[in-house]
Motif scaffolding. Sequence first.
Motif, PDB file in Angstrom:
ATOM      1  N   CYS A  45      18.752  26.091  23.024  1.00 51.69           N
ATOM      2  CA  CYS A  45      17.509  25.323  23.002  1.00 51.69           C
ATOM      3  C   CYS A  45      16.738  25.596  24.302  1.00 51.69           C
ATOM      4  N   PRO A  46      15.493  25.145  24.401  1.00 51.21           N
ATOM      5  CA  PRO A  46      14.715  25.393  25.627  1.00 51.21           C
ATOM      6  C   PRO A  46      15.350  24.824  26.896  1.00 51.21           C
ATOM      7  N   TYR A  47      16.262  23.857  26.743  1.00 52.26           N
ATOM      8  CA  TYR A  47      16.921  23.256  27.912  1.00 52.26           C
ATOM      9  C   TYR A  47      18.300  23.860  28.180  1.00 52.26           C
TER      10      TYR A  47
ATOM     11  N   HIS B  49      20.989  24.250  26.080  1.00 53.05           N
ATOM     12  CA  HIS B  49      22.144  23.827  25.282  1.00 53.05           C
ATOM     13  C   HIS B  49      22.345  24.817  24.133  1.00 53.05           C
TER      14      HIS B  49
ATOM     15  N   CYS C 237      18.487  20.634  18.712  1.00 53.67           N
ATOM     16  CA  CYS C 237      19.635  20.483  19.598  1.00 53.67           C
ATOM     17  C   CYS C 237      20.087  19.015  19.570  1.00 53.67           C
TER      18      CYS C 237
ATOM     19  N   CYS D  15      19.770  17.248  23.128  1.00 56.75           N
ATOM     20  CA  CYS D  15      18.389  16.854  23.448  1.00 56.75           C
ATOM     21  C   CYS D  15      17.936  15.694  22.569  1.00 56.75           C
TER      22      CYS D  15
ATOM     23  N   GLU E 165      19.456  12.564  23.962  1.00 64.99           N
ATOM     24  CA  GLU E 165      18.795  12.186  25.218  1.00 64.99           C
ATOM     25  C   GLU E 165      17.420  11.565  24.962  1.00 64.99           C
ATOM     26  N   ARG E 166      16.684  12.076  24.004  1.00 65.80           N
ATOM     27  CA  ARG E 166      15.366  11.506  23.664  1.00 65.80           C
ATOM     28  C   ARG E 166      15.507  10.098  23.099  1.00 65.80           C
TER      29      ARG E 166
END
Length: 137
Positions: free
Chosen positions: A103-105, A107, A124, A127, A130-131
Motif C-alpha cells: 500500500c502507499p504506506y 504495508h 490495506c 490502514c 488505523e483510519r
Amino acid sequence: MILYRDTQRFWQKVSIATPDDCWEWQGSRRGDSYGQLYIDGKHRATHRIAHSLATRTWPPVVRHRCDNRVCCNPHHLEGGTQTDNMRDVVDRGRHWNANKTHCPYGHPYDTPNTYTRPNGSRECRTCRKERKNAATT
C-alpha cells in the motif's frame, strides 16, 4: 465499411505464418504499440480490421487471446466487452494496480493484510483499521 482495395492493402502489411502462429502487423503503429491503418478517414486498429474481415462484425472490443498487440490472426482474436478486456488485463498481470505489492504506506498486500471490497477493489487492512481508530477518537 472496408472496401476491397482496403482489404488488399491491409493483408499486404500482415506477415502471415501458420494458422497457429501470430500474424504480425508490419505497418504503422499507434503510441500504445497496436497496429493501425488509415481507412475511411480514420486510423483503425488492425486487430479490429482483421476480426471484422473474418467475422463481418464490429464488436465493442476485440481481444487478443495471444496477448500480442500486433497480431492480426483472426484465430487469435475474439469479440467481447470492455469488462472482458479489463478482466484479461488483470488476469495477465498487466493492470497497473494489480502489480502493486504494498500500500502507499508500505504495508504488504498479502492475504492476511488485504481487504477486498464488494466492488472488487482492495484495501490495506492495517490502514483501514488505523483510519477507523482515528475516526472514533
